[in-house]
Structures are given as C-alpha cells and as structure tokens.
Design an enzyme around this catalytic site. Structure first.
Site, PDB file in Angstrom:
ATOM      1  N   ASN A   7     -43.560  -5.059 101.909  1.00 38.12           N
ATOM      2  CA  ASN A   7     -44.171  -4.445 100.733  1.00 38.12           C
ATOM      3  C   ASN A   7     -45.261  -3.504 101.256  1.00 38.12           C
ATOM      4  O   ASN A   7     -46.367  -3.928 101.564  1.00 38.12           O
ATOM      5  CB  ASN A   7     -44.765  -5.541  99.839  1.00 38.12           C
ATOM      6  CG  ASN A   7     -45.359  -4.968  98.560  1.00 38.12           C
ATOM      7  OD1 ASN A   7     -45.476  -3.757  98.405  1.00 38.12           O
ATOM      8  ND2 ASN A   7     -45.744  -5.844  97.660  1.00 38.12           N
ATOM      9  N   LYS A  14     -47.617  -5.853 103.419  1.00 42.48           N
ATOM     10  CA  LYS A  14     -47.442  -7.305 103.317  1.00 42.48           C
ATOM     11  C   LYS A  14     -46.024  -7.619 103.757  1.00 42.48           C
ATOM     12  O   LYS A  14     -45.105  -6.826 103.506  1.00 42.48           O
ATOM     13  CB  LYS A  14     -47.652  -7.771 101.882  1.00 42.48           C
ATOM     14  CG  LYS A  14     -49.066  -7.563 101.397  1.00 42.48           C
ATOM     15  CD  LYS A  14     -49.221  -8.105  99.993  1.00 42.48           C
ATOM     16  CE  LYS A  14     -50.528  -7.627  99.400  1.00 42.48           C
ATOM     17  NZ  LYS A  14     -50.459  -7.343  97.992  1.00 42.48           N
ATOM     18  N   ARG A  97     -39.848  -3.387  98.919  1.00 42.74           N
ATOM     19  CA  ARG A  97     -40.246  -3.161  97.530  1.00 42.74           C
ATOM     20  C   ARG A  97     -40.465  -1.661  97.345  1.00 42.74           C
ATOM     21  O   ARG A  97     -41.214  -1.036  98.103  1.00 42.74           O
ATOM     22  CB  ARG A  97     -41.545  -3.910  97.241  1.00 42.74           C
ATOM     23  CG  ARG A  97     -42.053  -3.602  95.870  1.00 42.74           C
ATOM     24  CD  ARG A  97     -43.344  -4.299  95.582  1.00 42.74           C
ATOM     25  NE  ARG A  97     -43.732  -3.997  94.213  1.00 42.74           N
ATOM     26  CZ  ARG A  97     -44.970  -3.708  93.840  1.00 42.74           C
ATOM     27  NH1 ARG A  97     -45.937  -3.685  94.742  1.00 42.74           N
ATOM     28  NH2 ARG A  97     -45.251  -3.448  92.598  1.00 42.74           N
ATOM     29  N   HIS A 186     -42.740  -4.216  87.284  1.00 47.59           N
ATOM     30  CA  HIS A 186     -42.710  -5.681  87.480  1.00 47.59           C
ATOM     31  C   HIS A 186     -41.297  -6.216  87.282  1.00 47.59           C
ATOM     32  O   HIS A 186     -41.120  -7.411  87.011  1.00 47.59           O
ATOM     33  CB  HIS A 186     -43.617  -6.421  86.470  1.00 47.59           C
ATOM     34  CG  HIS A 186     -45.079  -6.254  86.699  1.00 47.59           C
ATOM     35  ND1 HIS A 186     -45.971  -6.181  85.658  1.00 47.59           N
ATOM     36  CD2 HIS A 186     -45.823  -6.175  87.825  1.00 47.59           C
ATOM     37  CE1 HIS A 186     -47.203  -6.055  86.126  1.00 47.59           C
ATOM     38  NE2 HIS A 186     -47.130  -6.039  87.446  1.00 47.59           N
ATOM     39  N   HIS A 214     -45.688 -11.251  82.387  1.00 45.15           N
ATOM     40  CA  HIS A 214     -46.250 -11.244  83.748  1.00 45.15           C
ATOM     41  C   HIS A 214     -47.712 -10.829  83.622  1.00 45.15           C
ATOM     42  O   HIS A 214     -48.010  -9.670  83.328  1.00 45.15           O
ATOM     43  CB  HIS A 214     -45.473 -10.262  84.640  1.00 45.15           C
ATOM     44  CG  HIS A 214     -46.046 -10.157  86.020  1.00 45.15           C
ATOM     45  ND1 HIS A 214     -45.434 -10.695  87.132  1.00 45.15           N
ATOM     46  CD2 HIS A 214     -47.203  -9.613  86.468  1.00 45.15           C
ATOM     47  CE1 HIS A 214     -46.189 -10.473  88.200  1.00 45.15           C
ATOM     48  NE2 HIS A 214     -47.263  -9.814  87.819  1.00 45.15           N
ATOM     49  N   LEU A 215     -48.613 -11.790  83.820  1.00 47.01           N
ATOM     50  CA  LEU A 215     -50.039 -11.534  83.591  1.00 47.01           C
ATOM     51  C   LEU A 215     -50.819 -11.718  84.885  1.00 47.01           C
ATOM     52  O   LEU A 215     -51.209 -12.833  85.244  1.00 47.01           O
ATOM     53  CB  LEU A 215     -50.580 -12.496  82.515  1.00 47.01           C
ATOM     54  CG  LEU A 215     -49.749 -12.624  81.221  1.00 47.01           C
ATOM     55  CD1 LEU A 215     -50.361 -13.666  80.296  1.00 47.01           C
ATOM     56  CD2 LEU A 215     -49.639 -11.277  80.528  1.00 47.01           C
ATOM     57  N   GLY A 216     -50.988 -10.616  85.625  1.00 49.27           N
ATOM     58  CA  GLY A 216     -51.799 -10.648  86.849  1.00 49.27           C
ATOM     59  C   GLY A 216     -52.866  -9.587  86.713  1.00 49.27           C
ATOM     60  O   GLY A 216     -53.345  -9.327  85.611  1.00 49.27           O
ATOM     61  N   ASN A 217     -53.251  -8.964  87.824  1.00 47.49           N
ATOM     62  CA  ASN A 217     -54.170  -7.821  87.715  1.00 47.49           C
ATOM     63  C   ASN A 217     -53.518  -6.717  86.905  1.00 47.49           C
ATOM     64  O   ASN A 217     -54.138  -6.076  86.085  1.00 47.49           O
ATOM     65  CB  ASN A 217     -54.543  -7.314  89.107  1.00 47.49           C
ATOM     66  CG  ASN A 217     -55.601  -8.185  89.726  1.00 47.49           C
ATOM     67  OD1 ASN A 217     -56.598  -8.504  89.095  1.00 47.49           O
ATOM     68  ND2 ASN A 217     -55.361  -8.601  90.959  1.00 47.49           N
ATOM     69  N   GLY A 218     -52.235  -6.479  87.199  1.00 50.57           N
ATOM     70  CA  GLY A 218     -51.415  -5.651  86.317  1.00 50.57           C
ATOM     71  C   GLY A 218     -50.690  -6.624  85.388  1.00 50.57           C
ATOM     72  O   GLY A 218     -50.449  -7.769  85.775  1.00 50.57           O
ATOM     73  N   MET A 289     -60.146 -12.491  86.008  1.00 49.49           N
ATOM     74  CA  MET A 289     -60.166 -13.289  84.778  1.00 49.49           C
ATOM     75  C   MET A 289     -60.999 -14.563  84.925  1.00 49.49           C
ATOM     76  O   MET A 289     -61.618 -15.027  83.964  1.00 49.49           O
ATOM     77  CB  MET A 289     -58.724 -13.603  84.357  1.00 49.49           C
ATOM     78  CG  MET A 289     -58.608 -14.214  82.998  1.00 49.49           C
ATOM     79  SD  MET A 289     -59.475 -13.292  81.702  1.00 49.49           S
ATOM     80  CE  MET A 289     -58.141 -12.582  80.805  1.00 49.49           C
ATOM     81  N   ILE A 337     -52.718 -15.048  85.957  1.00 52.75           N
ATOM     82  CA  ILE A 337     -53.293 -15.505  84.681  1.00 52.75           C
ATOM     83  C   ILE A 337     -52.281 -16.369  83.926  1.00 52.75           C
ATOM     84  O   ILE A 337     -52.611 -17.460  83.446  1.00 52.75           O
ATOM     85  CB  ILE A 337     -53.737 -14.284  83.831  1.00 52.75           C
ATOM     86  CG1 ILE A 337     -54.861 -13.535  84.551  1.00 52.75           C
ATOM     87  CG2 ILE A 337     -54.167 -14.726  82.435  1.00 52.75           C
ATOM     88  CD1 ILE A 337     -55.229 -12.185  83.950  1.00 52.75           C
ATOM     89  N   GLU A 390     -41.959 -12.758  93.860  1.00 47.23           N
ATOM     90  CA  GLU A 390     -41.291 -11.462  93.987  1.00 47.23           C
ATOM     91  C   GLU A 390     -40.660 -11.286  95.362  1.00 47.23           C
ATOM     92  O   GLU A 390     -39.589 -10.697  95.485  1.00 47.23           O
ATOM     93  CB  GLU A 390     -42.302 -10.334  93.698  1.00 47.23           C
ATOM     94  CG  GLU A 390     -42.666 -10.286  92.221  1.00 47.23           C
ATOM     95  CD  GLU A 390     -43.826  -9.369  91.911  1.00 47.23           C
ATOM     96  OE1 GLU A 390     -44.979  -9.813  92.048  1.00 47.23           O
ATOM     97  OE2 GLU A 390     -43.591  -8.219  91.525  1.00 47.23           O
TER      98      GLU A 390
HETATM   99  P1  ADP Z   1     -51.634  -9.296  91.227  1.00 46.83           P
HETATM  100  O1  ADP Z   1     -51.254  -8.491  90.020  1.00 46.83           O
HETATM  101  O2  ADP Z   1     -52.678  -8.632  92.070  1.00 46.83           O
HETATM  102  O3  ADP Z   1     -50.478  -9.886  91.994  1.00 46.83           O
HETATM  103  P2  ADP Z   1     -52.145 -12.056  90.450  1.00 46.83           P
HETATM  104  O4  ADP Z   1     -50.817 -12.325  89.859  1.00 46.83           O
HETATM  105  O5  ADP Z   1     -52.518 -12.733  91.719  1.00 46.83           O
HETATM  106  O6  ADP Z   1     -52.443 -10.506  90.580  1.00 46.83           O
HETATM  107  O7  ADP Z   1     -53.234 -12.428  89.322  1.00 46.83           O
HETATM  108  C1  ADP Z   1     -54.579 -12.150  89.510  1.00 46.83           C
HETATM  109  C2  ADP Z   1     -55.322 -12.572  88.258  1.00 46.83           C
HETATM  110  O8  ADP Z   1     -55.068 -13.966  88.010  1.00 46.83           O
HETATM  111  C3  ADP Z   1     -56.818 -12.383  88.361  1.00 46.83           C
HETATM  112  O9  ADP Z   1     -57.329 -11.838  87.152  1.00 46.83           O
HETATM  113  C4  ADP Z   1     -57.303 -13.803  88.531  1.00 46.83           C
HETATM  114  O10 ADP Z   1     -58.584 -13.982  88.021  1.00 46.83           O
HETATM  115  C5  ADP Z   1     -56.305 -14.553  87.684  1.00 46.83           C
HETATM  116  N1  ADP Z   1     -56.358 -15.983  87.972  1.00 46.83           N
HETATM  117  C6  ADP Z   1     -56.044 -16.622  89.111  1.00 46.83           C
HETATM  118  N2  ADP Z   1     -56.295 -17.949  88.985  1.00 46.83           N
HETATM  119  C7  ADP Z   1     -56.809 -18.147  87.736  1.00 46.83           C
HETATM  120  C8  ADP Z   1     -57.259 -19.253  87.003  1.00 46.83           C
HETATM  121  N3  ADP Z   1     -57.280 -20.480  87.538  1.00 46.83           N
HETATM  122  N4  ADP Z   1     -57.686 -19.058  85.742  1.00 46.83           N
HETATM  123  C9  ADP Z   1     -57.700 -17.839  85.192  1.00 46.83           C
HETATM  124  N5  ADP Z   1     -57.281 -16.736  85.826  1.00 46.83           N
HETATM  125  C10 ADP Z   1     -56.833 -16.876  87.083  1.00 46.83           C
END
Ligand code: ADP
Length: 403
Positions: A7, A14, A97, A186, A214-218, A289, A337, A390
C-alpha cells in the site's frame, strides 16, 4: 505459496506478507510493517514477523530511504533477511492497493503496460494517491521480476452502481467528456465485510441486502443489493458523504461560492479547509474520535456537537439506504470507530425500530474491536460489528486474479 500486499502512499509504503495454506480460509500473516517518512532524514523501516519458532519478532530502525525504489528494495531485503520470505520464487503475487480505477476497472487486474497507462490516465481523478500507487507498482515490477503484480482498486466494488446513483444532476457533457460522476471508495473494505456478513447471515452474498458503514478517519456508507454496491456516500472524491476526521462530507456547494466571494478564498484554501480543517477537527479541534469523546465527557459543547452531528449524518444515510434497498438483512459497522465506538453505534441505531432494526444495547456495549452481533434477537434487521481487513482482501483478490 506467499502473497505480498503493498500500500504505497506519498511518503510511506505499508506492507503485509501472507502465507497461503491449503484451505480457502487458511491465510497466515508471515510479516507486516512499513517504510515511513520516505525522502526525509528520519525515514525508517519497521518489520514484524513470525520466526521459525512461531514467536513474533519486531525490528525497527532508521534507514536511508530516499525514494519508493529504496523503500521497496529495503522491504524485500528485510523480508528475506528475517526469513519471512525464503526467495522470490515463493511469491505467487504482489497485490497493490490503487485508489482510483475510474470506469476502466471493475475488478482486480493483473498489471501490464496497458493497465499502467490506464492508472496513469486516472491521475487527475486522484492526484494525491494514484501517483504513489503507480510508483509502487513500477518499482515492484522491476524488483520482483517474473512475479505477477495485481492492482486492486478502491473504486472497483462500486462500479455496479446504477446511473441514477452515480450521475450528478449537472450537464451531461461533464460526465461524458470530463468523467465527473460518483465513483465511491473504501470498496475493498465494504466488499470484505459484506462477505463476512453473508457468512454470519448463513446465505450467499448474492442473496444479501446490506448497509455497510466503514467509519475510520475517512468514512463511507454503502448500500448493497444482492451482494453488489448500488449506492455509496463518497463521490467523485473521498470528500462527500459522512462526517470524517478532517473532511466535511456533504455540504451545499454554494457555500464554496459564498466563501470565494465574501472571504476571497481560492481553490487551494478551499481544498485545505474542506479536506483537512473540517469534519471532527473543524467542529471541535481534534480529529481522533477517542479525543472527541474525552472532551465531550469533560463537558465541551463543541465535542458534544461533533458526536451528535456525526451520528445524525450516519442515521440519515442508514435511513436513505434502507429506502433504496427496501429490504435490509443487516447493517454492518467497521473501521476504527465502527469497531470500537459503542456510543456511536447506539446513537446511529436509536429510533430505527420502524425500519425493523432493534439494537441490543447491552450486547452492543460488550462488542469492542471484535466481530459480533449487536442487534436484539427479534430484530428483523441484524446489526453486525465486523473488523475490516483490507490487506487480506487485497491478498485474496490478487491470488484470484492470477488464478
Ligand atoms: P483509517 O481510516 O486511518 O484506517 P481507522 O479505521 O484506524 O482509520 O480509524 C481511526 C478512528 O477510529 C479514529 O478516529 C480513532 O479515534 C477511532 N477509534 C479507534 N479506537 C476507538 C475507540 N475505542 N473508541 C472510539 N473511537 C476509536
């Protein structure tokens, strides 16, 4: 048999090396790590691998990594020195990727000169990502001669969307001549968790209607009918849709004109504002978060608003996609998230009983960072938490692509 997944980002690569066993589900991680801060004096290489005794070893050291070429060369050397990779003849495929495949790619594709040219053509659609992804492919082709390289596109899973979902209501020539449309991202993650959800539902993916979140940074939501993506919240770029760490998601485009006319903003300022200074960051000053929750618990109103606004947007998408699908078998939460934030899941699912979705609040509070069902037993719509993977999905799709 081993499959290496790369990636390549603008300043990092990565990687993950998989050992493939005899069974379809027999995938072991042989090594993982990253080359980071490529091109900077502080560049370093991290490798975590399983040694001959089955123990996990970690090595991280500063390394002169001036380019992607240096990075992949060092990754290859480190994998061989550690014994994680015996030799190039063990590698069945290298999966890459690639963020944007435009309309050209509907599936993982074995790389040849035409594929490279097509990925290059897509650079205007993903100027930050595709050049780095392409660099990784070009270097890996040279350094691993004879090993098939496979491009796995973030956009490919969404190529099944109907025109009514992917076209914007703007003049048609902008789509036909300039490729302006919804592509979605995603895709690898949505596809992976959809397959897992089908297993949990006990029926083939081709019979499953799902809403995957899918709830991450994106962050993005996808409506899946009979196993295929029929709508998704990210658009021509990953800016549209849900509230994200630093991206605003949905916004009235006329806000842009207003900011230009009244505050003299130019394209660069707007790009920075909406992609890097907005979302959670814009609302409450932090983009992680966990930090947002900490501030909210201390009584910071802006942080409470950031959580409430994110939940409200998420719930709107769940409702919209329930309407698009008609029948929903399961809602799936994934990403940092989605997998960990029990409050966000509870808030997003609250009040959806009319849609047949009833959360088991106590069960929900127990599922953190692992797979589980968090809906009540009588809920018509199941709610699953499914950790995404992924890299594993890219590895599997790469192996499928090389037959
Ligand atoms: P990326 O999109 O970079 O792959 P991730 O899927 O790792 O991101 O998600 C990152 C997000 O998940 C950040 O906002 C982080 O705060 C949140 N997160 C991770 N662990 C927790 C938790 N225990 N509670 C709430 N949010 C979390």
């Amino acid at each position: 048999m081993k499959v290496l997944v790369l990636n390549s980002g603008s300043s990092s690569i990565k990687f993950r090396l998989f050992q493939v066993g005899a069974g379809a589900d027999d995938w072991q991680v042989a090594a993982t790590g990253a080359a980071t801060r490529i091109g900077e004096p502080s560049a370093s290489l991290k490798l975590i691998w399983t040694n001959a005794d089955g123990a996990t070893e970690t090595r991280e050291h500063a390394a002169a990594i001036g380019s992607h070429n240096d990075g992949i060369e060092r990754i290859g050397a480190a994998l061989q020195e550690s014994g994680a990779l015996g030799g190039l003849d063990e590698l069945t495929a290298v999966g890459h990727r690639v963020v944007h495949g435009g309309e050209a790619f509907h599936a993982p594709t074995v790389v040849d000169d035409d594929v490279i040219a097509a990925i290059r053509q897509m650079i205007p659609l993903a100027p930050l990502h595709n050049p780095a992804n392409l660099d990784g492919i070009l270097v890996a082709r040279e350094l691993f001669p004879g090993v098939p390289q496979v491009a796995v596109f973030d956009t490919a899973f969404h190529q099944t969307m109907p025109r009514t979902a992917y076209r914007y209501a703007i003049p048609g020539y902008l789509y036909r001549e300039h490729h302006v449309r919804r592509y979605g991202f995603h895709g690898t993650s949505h596809h992976y968790v959809a397959k897992q959800a089908a297993q949990m539902l006990g029926k083939p993916l081709s019979q499953c209607n799902l809403i995957t979140l899918h709830l991450g940074n994106g962050a993005s939501a996808t409506a899946i009918r009979d196993g295929a993506s029929v709508d998704t919240s990210m658009g021509m770029t990953p800016l549209e849709g849900l509230v994200m760490g630093t991206r605003c998601g949905d916004i009235d485009p006329a806000v842009h004109f207003y900011l230009c006319r009244h505050l003299g903003f130019d394209n660069e300022t707007l790009d920075d504002l909406l992609n890097r200074q907005s979302g959670l960051m814009g609302l409450c000053g932090v983009n992680d978060m966990r930090e947002v929750h900490r501030l909210a618990e201390e009584g910071h109103e802006d942080a409470e608003l950031a959580i409430g606004l994110s939940c409200h947007r998420l719930k709107k998408y769940i409702g919209a996609y329930a309407a698009v699908l008609g029948r929903v078998d399961a809602v799936v939460f994934t990403g940092g998230i989605g997998e960990n934030d029990t409050e966000m899941r509870e808030c997003a699912c609250a009040g959806l009983e009319a849609f047949g979705l009833v959360l088991d609040c106590e069960g929900n509070a127990r599922v953190i960072g692992s797979a589980g069902t968090v809906s009540a037993p009588h809920s018509q719509v199941k709610v699953f938490v499914i950790p995404t993977d992924e890299e594993l999905e890219i590895a599997r799709q790469s192996l499928d692509a090389v037959g």
